[in-house]
Enzyme design. Structure first.
Site, PDB file in Angstrom:
ATOM      1  N   ASP A  44       0.821  -1.217   0.000  1.00  0.00           N
ATOM      2  CA  ASP A  44       0.000   0.000   0.000  1.00  0.00           C
ATOM      3  C   ASP A  44       0.852   1.262   0.000  1.00  0.00           C
ATOM      4  O   ASP A  44       0.318   2.368   0.060  1.00  0.00           O
ATOM      5  CB  ASP A  44      -0.964   0.006   1.185  1.00  0.00           C
ATOM      6  N   ASP A 220       7.198  11.085  24.235  1.00  0.00           N
ATOM      7  CA  ASP A 220       7.039  12.254  23.385  1.00  0.00           C
ATOM      8  C   ASP A 220       6.685  13.473  24.232  1.00  0.00           C
ATOM      9  O   ASP A 220       5.853  13.393  25.138  1.00  0.00           O
ATOM     10  CB  ASP A 220       5.933  11.979  22.361  1.00  0.00           C
ATOM     11  N   GLU A 279      11.996  12.666  25.538  1.00  0.00           N
ATOM     12  CA  GLU A 279      12.186  13.695  24.532  1.00  0.00           C
ATOM     13  C   GLU A 279      11.911  15.010  25.241  1.00  0.00           C
ATOM     14  O   GLU A 279      10.768  15.449  25.377  1.00  0.00           O
ATOM     15  CB  GLU A 279      11.218  13.534  23.354  1.00  0.00           C
TER      16      GLU A 279
END
Length: 542
Positions: A44, A220, A279
């Protein structure tokens, strides 16, 4: 590399922990996989978990210790998967939960640990919590987010002057007139970590993936979950340019550390050890070091090193300050040169042959420093930034906004070239979600394998030597000592090892510090003196 050769590496890391009292992460080399651009198994055009699993032998042969996977959870993909609608399910784009389970098992069989992303600062606007908040303002569901009345006579102005990292206001207004905070895209509403249900939910999410067998989490926006009381105005624009350089009321607030302490307790309750990687953008090395205190995260990315210019004085300052800051809390430094959010270092260092030479040299410098290092997929191939993508193909949400990030992050996210003479270069059975340059055939894994001058073989050799030489990487091998060197040159030693970096644009003759074992460019030495090539780094055995 065969299974028999790689499997003992996991055991040896554990033995090292027992012997030194440290942990495997202290000098680990960890490879970031941007899942949608790594390898496509179903045709895909989008990378997926089965594609990653099929290409794990490349990482084992490269010689890394662990792999970090970017988000593969259910998501509308408004920000490349960092807008999560279901933290416990795999998005059909990338496979299903059984694919994740098989990937973790396959990685472990090859001696590779697995770190997955967790996104705790915000959810997707399609997360059930936010849908509930929009549907019923009076139900209290909005308390899980930051909803505020607007300013001005009719509440038509945002609650404060905060700006989105992607550009524009950090607030959007709902149909009933309330405003909600989103430090990133409007599709990514910020969570309110003062609400107890938020902490409870993420503890459950972490346990879900730890029970599946992952070895840790990259967190994150680890610096963003807590906002300053009262959410005060900043009083100036271009706020994205201040991140990591100046204090901001929405980043690096002291309250985030209690969240990380609670997560560390959770991680330590599992056999492992399992690790947390922050992070975190902080104004100083000292502030960054707070994230890796003994009861908090195990690692925090050193973005000051990533942002350092090609200047030896600046490099030495960043290295010294980073090592001193982490040593002050008993941690090790985590070095990084690139990731999915920044311009690739080949281009950052000037592009073309010069940029590649400097990127190769910077890699050897980074891998020689005490501590852990992160590699971003494709840097081992010397890939440049792709800067000429048509506007209509770009998917970075910052591209559609202004005064935030540059909006051109798609250029470092081009799918990898594995083999062949034309796109998609073995990335998958068909095309790729972003177009690959027509001249990337010489940069593919297959084309570089076996070529002693290739960037791929340089990385393979460097990681092999890093394991073999005690003075390389290990923070426990002894101090880093700077020796006098001409302007534009770095020279340091560690027990049994020396490293030279010549950042100048011309060759330079110096006394040979030892026997050369690896260089980013051919060196000439008679045993007494050495002619260091321009823009090069060399490792020496003493």
């Amino acid at each position: 590399m065969t299974h028999e050769l790689t499997a003992p590496r996991l055991a040896s890391a554990s033995s090292k922990e027992t012997a030194s009292g440290g942990g495997w992460w202290r000098d680990a080399v960890i490879y970031q996989v941007y899942v949608r651009s790594f390898a496509d198994s179903d045709g895909d055009g989008i990378g997926d978990l089965q594609g990653v699993r099929a290409r794990l032998p490349h990482l084992a042969r490269l010689g890394v210790d662990a792999v970090w996977l970017t988000p593969f959870y259910v998501s509308p993909q408004a920000d490349g998967g960092y807008d999560v609608a279901d933290y416990r399910a795999v998005d059909p784009l990338f496979g299903d939960l059984s694919d994740a389970d098989e990937l973790v098992r396959s990685a472990h069989a090859l001696g590779l640990r697995v770190i997955v992303d967790v996104v705790p600062n915000h959810t997707s606007e399609r997360h059930p919590w936010f849908r509930e908040a929009l549907a019923d303002p009076a139900a209290g569901a909005r308390d899980r987010y930051h909803f505020r009345p607007g300013r001005g006579p009719g509440g038509e102005l945002p609650p404060n002057d905060w700006e989105s990292v992607f550009g524009g206001p950090a607030w959007s207004r709902t149909s009933d007139g309330a405003w909600y905070l989103h430090l990133f895209a409007p599709e990514q509403p910020d969570l309110n970590w003062e609400h107890p249900e938020v902490a409870e939910e993420f503890s459950s999410v972490l346990r879900f993936w730890l029970d599946l067998g992952v070895d840790g989490f990259r967190i994150d926006v680890a610096h963003g979950m807590v906002k300053a009381p009262g959410m005060p105005d900043i009083g100036r624009g271009a706020q994205a340019t201040l991140i990591g350089t100046e204090p901001l009321p929405f980043f690096d607030q002291d309250g985030v550390h209690e969240i990380h302490r609670s997560w560390r307790r959770l991680l330590d309750s599992y056999e492992g050890p399992r690790i947390g990687v922050a992070e975190a953008w902080a104004p100083t090395s000292e502030r960054l070091a707070l994230y890796v205190r003994p009861d908090e995260m195990h690692q925090a990315f050193n973005f000051r090193f990533l942002n350092c210019p090609w200047d030896t004085s600046a490099m030495r300052t960043v290295i010294d300050e980073s090592l001193a800051a982490t040593a002050s809390v008993g941690a090790t430094t985590t070095w990084v040169l690139s990731n999915h959010d920044v311009v690739r270092q080949v281009t950052r260092y000037g592009g073309g042959a010069r940029g590649l030479a400097r990127a190769r040299a910077a890699a050897l410098l980074m891998l020689a420093l005490p501590g852990s290092a992160y590699l971003y997929q494709g840097e081992e191939l010397g890939l440049p930034e792709v800067a000429d993508l048509p506007d209509g193909l770009r998917q970075d949400p910052a591209f559609l906004r202004s005064a935030g990030q540059d909006g051109l992050r798609d250029g470092c996210r081009i799918p990898l070239p594995w083999s062949g003479e034309r796109p998609p270069y073995g990335f998958g059975p068909a095309g790729s979600w972003l177009p690959q340059p027509a001249d990337w055939a010489p940069l593919s894994v297959a084309a570089q394998t076996g070529d002693p001058h290739s960037t791929l073989e340089l990385y393979r050799a460097a990681l092999e030597l890093r394991r073999a030489l005690p003075g390389l990487g290990s923070p426990d091998a002894g101090p880093l000592t700077w020796l006098p060197a001409p302007e534009g040159v770095l020279l340091f030693t560690r027990p049994g090892f020396a490293c030279t970096l010549n950042s100048r644009s011309e060759p330079l003759e110096l006394p040979a510090p030892g026997r050369p074992v690896l260089s980013s460019a051919p060196v000439e030495t008679d045993g007494r003196t050495v002619l260091l090539p321009p823009d090069s780094c060399t490792w020496w055995a003493l």
